[in-house]
Write a protein that holds these residues in place. Structure first.
Motif, PDB file in Angstrom:
ATOM      1  N   MET A 157       0.817  -1.200   0.000  1.00 26.76           N
ATOM      2  CA  MET A 157       0.000   0.000   0.000  1.00 26.76           C
ATOM      3  C   MET A 157       0.857   1.258   0.000  1.00 26.76           C
ATOM      4  SD  MET A 157      -3.034  -1.144   2.545  1.00 26.76           S
ATOM      5  CE  MET A 157      -3.189   0.503   3.190  1.00 26.76           C
TER       6      MET A 157
ATOM      7  N   GLU B  28       2.079   2.294  -3.445  1.00 31.89           N
ATOM      8  CA  GLU B  28       1.153   2.706  -4.490  1.00 31.89           C
ATOM      9  C   GLU B  28       0.573   4.078  -4.236  1.00 31.89           C
ATOM     10  OE1 GLU B  28      -1.641  -0.391  -4.664  1.00 31.89           O
ATOM     11  OE2 GLU B  28      -0.165  -1.788  -5.485  1.00 31.89           O
ATOM     12  N   LYS B  29       0.394   4.800  -5.318  1.00 33.86           N
ATOM     13  CA  LYS B  29      -0.239   6.099  -5.153  1.00 33.86           C
ATOM     14  C   LYS B  29      -1.743   5.926  -5.293  1.00 33.86           C
ATOM     15  CE  LYS B  29       0.068   7.498 -10.031  1.00 33.86           C
ATOM     16  NZ  LYS B  29      -1.304   7.227 -10.374  1.00 33.86           N
ATOM     17  N   LYS B  30      -2.458   6.804  -4.609  1.00 40.81           N
ATOM     18  CA  LYS B  30      -3.914   6.751  -4.690  1.00 40.81           C
ATOM     19  C   LYS B  30      -4.364   7.268  -6.053  1.00 40.81           C
ATOM     20  CE  LYS B  30      -5.340   6.315  -0.135  1.00 40.81           C
ATOM     21  NZ  LYS B  30      -6.456   6.175   0.710  1.00 40.81           N
TER      22      LYS B  30
ATOM     23  N   THR C  58      -7.436   9.019  -8.080  1.00 39.03           N
ATOM     24  CA  THR C  58      -8.688   9.733  -7.865  1.00 39.03           C
ATOM     25  C   THR C  58      -9.750   9.211  -8.831  1.00 39.03           C
ATOM     26  OG1 THR C  58      -8.224  11.428  -9.492  1.00 39.03           O
ATOM     27  CG2 THR C  58      -7.412  11.816  -7.268  1.00 39.03           C
TER      28      THR C  58
ATOM     29  N   TYR D  14      -4.305  -2.031  -5.466  1.00 48.46           N
ATOM     30  CA  TYR D  14      -4.882  -1.354  -4.305  1.00 48.46           C
ATOM     31  C   TYR D  14      -5.236   0.104  -4.600  1.00 48.46           C
ATOM     32  CZ  TYR D  14      -5.518   1.014   0.004  1.00 48.46           C
ATOM     33  OH  TYR D  14      -6.049   1.811   0.976  1.00 48.46           O
ATOM     34  N   GLY D  15      -4.298   0.829  -5.228  1.00 49.14           N
ATOM     35  CA  GLY D  15      -4.439   2.279  -5.391  1.00 49.14           C
ATOM     36  C   GLY D  15      -5.778   2.752  -5.880  1.00 49.14           C
ATOM     37  N   PRO D  16      -6.297   2.196  -7.014  1.00 52.55           N
ATOM     38  CA  PRO D  16      -7.548   2.729  -7.522  1.00 52.55           C
ATOM     39  C   PRO D  16      -8.786   2.158  -6.836  1.00 52.55           C
ATOM     40  CG  PRO D  16      -6.705   1.089  -9.025  1.00 52.55           C
ATOM     41  CD  PRO D  16      -5.698   1.233  -7.939  1.00 52.55           C
ATOM     42  N   ARG D  17      -8.619   1.205  -5.918  1.00 49.43           N
ATOM     43  CA  ARG D  17      -9.798   0.525  -5.395  1.00 49.43           C
ATOM     44  C   ARG D  17     -10.782   1.415  -4.632  1.00 49.43           C
ATOM     45  NH1 ARG D  17      -9.080  -5.579  -3.430  1.00 49.43           N
ATOM     46  NH2 ARG D  17      -7.640  -6.209  -5.058  1.00 49.43           N
ATOM     47  N   PRO D  18     -10.302   2.258  -3.713  1.00 49.06           N
ATOM     48  CA  PRO D  18     -11.287   3.080  -3.002  1.00 49.06           C
ATOM     49  C   PRO D  18     -12.132   3.907  -3.967  1.00 49.06           C
ATOM     50  CG  PRO D  18      -9.172   3.200  -1.913  1.00 49.06           C
ATOM     51  CD  PRO D  18      -8.949   2.461  -3.196  1.00 49.06           C
ATOM     52  N   SER D  19     -11.492   4.481  -4.982  1.00 44.88           N
ATOM     53  CA  SER D  19     -12.244   5.258  -5.968  1.00 44.88           C
ATOM     54  C   SER D  19     -13.185   4.362  -6.750  1.00 44.88           C
ATOM     55  CB  SER D  19     -11.293   5.955  -6.935  1.00 44.88           C
ATOM     56  OG  SER D  19     -10.429   6.796  -6.226  1.00 44.88           O
TER      57      SER D  19
ATOM     58  N   GLU E 171       2.360  -2.274  -9.318  1.00 44.43           N
ATOM     59  CA  GLU E 171       0.971  -1.885  -9.267  1.00 44.43           C
ATOM     60  C   GLU E 171       0.080  -3.052  -9.695  1.00 44.43           C
ATOM     61  OE1 GLU E 171      -1.242   2.252 -10.379  1.00 44.43           O
ATOM     62  OE2 GLU E 171       0.445   1.571 -11.555  1.00 44.43           O
TER      63      GLU E 171
END
Ligand SMILES: *[C@@H]1O[C@H](CO)[C@@H](O)[C@H](O)[C@H]1NC(C)=O
Length: 461
Positions: free
Chosen positions: A251, A254-256, A258, A366-371, A451
Motif C-alpha cells: 500500500m 502505491e499512489k492513490k 482519484t 490497491y491504489g484505484p480501489r477506493p475510488s 501496481e
C-alpha cells in the motif's frame, strides 16, 4: 497444531454472526415495504384526508409511495460514500456499533409515523435506514474479510449475501396480513428493525476490532496479535501477521488514484466501465422492482394471495443464492452472470455474482480501489433509486409490458457481458489485469509492475 488456519473458532463465528446482522437489516428494509403497500397507502389516504379534508389523488398517492420506497436508495448513496469517513477513524467494529444509532432512529420514526399521523416521519425513517444500509454494505464485507482467515475468506464473505436474502425473506413473511402486514401492526413491521439493531449492539462489544485495522491504521502490533490469537484459537499467528505486513508495504508503494484519473487512464477506463455496467445490470434487471413491488404486481396479475407469491419469490431468491454460493467457483462468474441475465429465474444468481465480482474487483491494484468502490457503489444505488422511484409510473404507462423494458435491458447486458467481461475462474489476478493491459493499448507500460502485481491482496479498501 493448526497450520492451515482453517479453524472456525467460537470467537470467529460470533464475530461474523454479529457483523452479518447488518446485511440482514439491509435485506429486511429492502423487502419490508413490499407486502404492506396497500395498508400503508390506506394510511396515507386517511392522513391526507385528515389534513386537507379531501381524498388523496391517485397521482399524489403514487408519488408519496414511490418516494417512501425509493428514498431508501438515496440514503444508500450517502451511506456508501461515507464508509471511508468512519472505518479508518473509528475502526470497523466501532463504526458498525455507531451506525446502529441510525437503525434506532429510523425504527422510531417509522414505528411512530402512524401514531404521529405523519408520512414525513415514514419517508425520513426510510432515508435514515437507507443511510444505515449504505454504511452496512461497506462495513460488513470489509470487517468479515479482515477477521476471516485467508482460507475461509471467500466462504465467510458469502454470508453477507446470504444475510441480505434472508432479511428480504424475513420481511416478506412478517409482511403477511396474519402477522404484521395489516392496518394495526404495520408500524411494528417497519419498527422491527429495532430488534436486530439491539442484538447487534449486544453482540459487537464481545467482538474484536479488525486486526488489519489495528496493525495497518493504528500500528498496534501487539493488540493485532492478541486479536488474531483469539480469532484463530492458536498461539502462532505469524503467517497472518506476515501477510498483513506485506500488504501494508504494498500500500505504501502505491499512489492513490482519484475518481477522475479512473476515467482518464486507459489502464483503468475499461475495468471501471465494466464495473459500472455490472452494477447497472444488477439493478436494471428488474430484481428490485420485484423486491419493492411484487405484491402489487402479483395482485394486478390476478393472483388471489399476492403475499404468498411474494414469499415464493423470496424463497426462490434465497434458494438460488445458496446454490450459486456453491457453484460460483466451479462454473465461473462470467458464465453464471450470463445465465442469470438470460433467464430471470437466475435473478438471485445474478445479484450474487454481480456483487461477488465487484466485491473483489480482482483486476485492480490497491491504489484505484477506493475510488472504484465509490463509483461502483454510486452506480448501484443510483440505479436502485431510479427503479424504485420510476417503476410505478412506468407500469401505469406500459401496463403488463413493463417487464419488456427489463428484458431488453437484460439482453443488452447479456451481449455486453459476453463480449466485454473476462472470466475470472482459474485465472490469477495477474493474468486478468494483463488481459486488460493488452486491450488498453499503450497505457499499461506507464505503470509500474508492482501496481499490477499487488492484485493478490484481497482487501476491500
Ligand atoms: C382514499 O380513500 C377513499 C375512502 O376510503 C376511497 O374512496 C379512495 O378511492 C381512496 N383513494 C385512493 C387514491 O386510493
Amino acid at each position: 497444531m493448526d497450520s492451515g488456519g482453517k479453524q472456525v473458532t467460537f470467537q470467529l463465528m460470533l464475530t461474523v454472526g454479529a457483523a452479518v446482522i447488518g446485511s440482514l437489516q439491509f435485506g429486511y428494509n429492502t423487502g419490508v415495504i413490499n407486502a404492506p403497500q396497500k395498508v400503508i397507502e390506506r394510511f396515507l389516504n386517511e392522513t391526507w384526508f385528515d389534513r386537507y379534508q379531501e381524498h388523496i389523488s391517485k397521482t399524489s398517492l403514487t408519488t408519496l409511495w414511490s418516494v417512501s420506497v425509493a428514498i431508501f436508495s438515496v440514503g444508500g448513496i450517502f451511506g456508501s460514500f461515507s464508509v471511508g469517513l468512519f472505518v479508518n477513524r473509528f475502526g470497523r467494529r466501532n463504526s458498525m456499533l455507531m451506525a446502529n444509532v441510525l437503525a434506532f432512529v429510523s425504527a422510531a420514526l417509522m414505528g411512530f409515523s402512524k401514531m404521529g399521523g405523519s408520512w414525513e416521519m415514514l419517508i425520513i425513517g426510510r432515508f435514515v435506514v437507507g443511510l444505515y444500509s449504505g454504511l452496512s454494505t461497506g462495513f460488513v464485507p470489509m470487517y468479515v474479510g479482515e477477521v476471516a482467515p485467508t482460507a475461509l475468506r471467500g466462504a465467510l464473505g458469502t454470508l453477507h449475501q446470504l444475510g441480505i436474502v434472508t432479511g428480504i425473506l424475513m420481511a416478506q413473511v412478517f409482511g403477511m396480513e396474519a402477522l404484521m402486514g395489516n392496518t394495526y401492526l404495520w408500524p411494528f413491521l417497519l419498527g422491527f428493525t429495532f430488534i436486530p439493531a439491539l442484538a447487534q449492539c449486544a453482540l459487537l462489544p464481545f467482538c474484536p476490532e479488525s486486526p488489519r485495522f489495528l496493525l495497518i491504521n493504528r500500528n498496534e502490533e501487539n493488540k493485532a496479535k492478541t486479536v488474531l490469537k483469539k480469532l484463530r484459537g492458536t498461539t502462532d499467528v505469524s503467517a497472518d501477521m506476515q501477510e498483513m505486513k506485506e500488504e501494508a508495504r504494498q500500500m505504501m508503494r502505491e499512489k492513490k488514484v482519484t475518481i477522475l484519473e479512473l476515467f482518464r487512464s486507459p489502464l483503468y477506463r475499461q475495468p471501471i466501465f465494466i464495473a459500472i455496467m455490472l452494477q447497472l445490470s444488477q439493478q436494471l434487471s428488474g430484481i428490485n422492482a420485484v423486491f419493492y413491488y411484487s405484491t402489487r404486481i402479483f395482485e394486478k396479475a390476478g393472483v388471489a394471495q399476492p403475499v404468498y407469491a411474494t414469499i415464493g419469490a423470496g424463497v426462490v431468491n434465497t434458494a438460488f443464492t445458496v446454490v450459486s454460493l456453491f457453484v460460483v467457483e466451479r462454473a465461473g462468474r462470467r458464465s453464471l452472470h450470463l445465465l442469470g441475465l438470460i433467464g430471470m429465474a437466475g435473478a438471485a444468481v445474478l445479484m450474487t455474482i454481480a456483487l461477488a465480482l465487484l466485491d473483489k474487483l480482482p483486476w485492480m491494484s490497491y491504489g484505484p480501489r477506493p475510488s472504484a468502490f465509490a463509483v461502483a457503489g454510486f452506480s448501484n444505488w443510483t440505479a436502485n433509486f431510479i427503479v424504485g422511484m420510476a417503476f410505478q409510473y412506468v407500469e401505469e404507462l406500459c401496463g403488463p409490458y413493463v417487464f419488456v423494458i427489463f428484458t431488453i435491458l437484460l439482453l443488452s447486458f447479456f451481449i455486453f457481458t459476453y463480449f466485454k467481461v473476462p472470466e475470472t475462474k482459474g485465472r490469477t489476478f495477474d493474468e486478468i489485469s494483463a488481459g486488460f493491459r493488452q486491450s488498453s493499448g499503450t497505457g499499461g507500460e506507464k505503470h509500474s509492475p508492482e501496481e499490477l502485481n499487488s492484485l493478490g491482496a484481497d482487501s476491500q479498501l
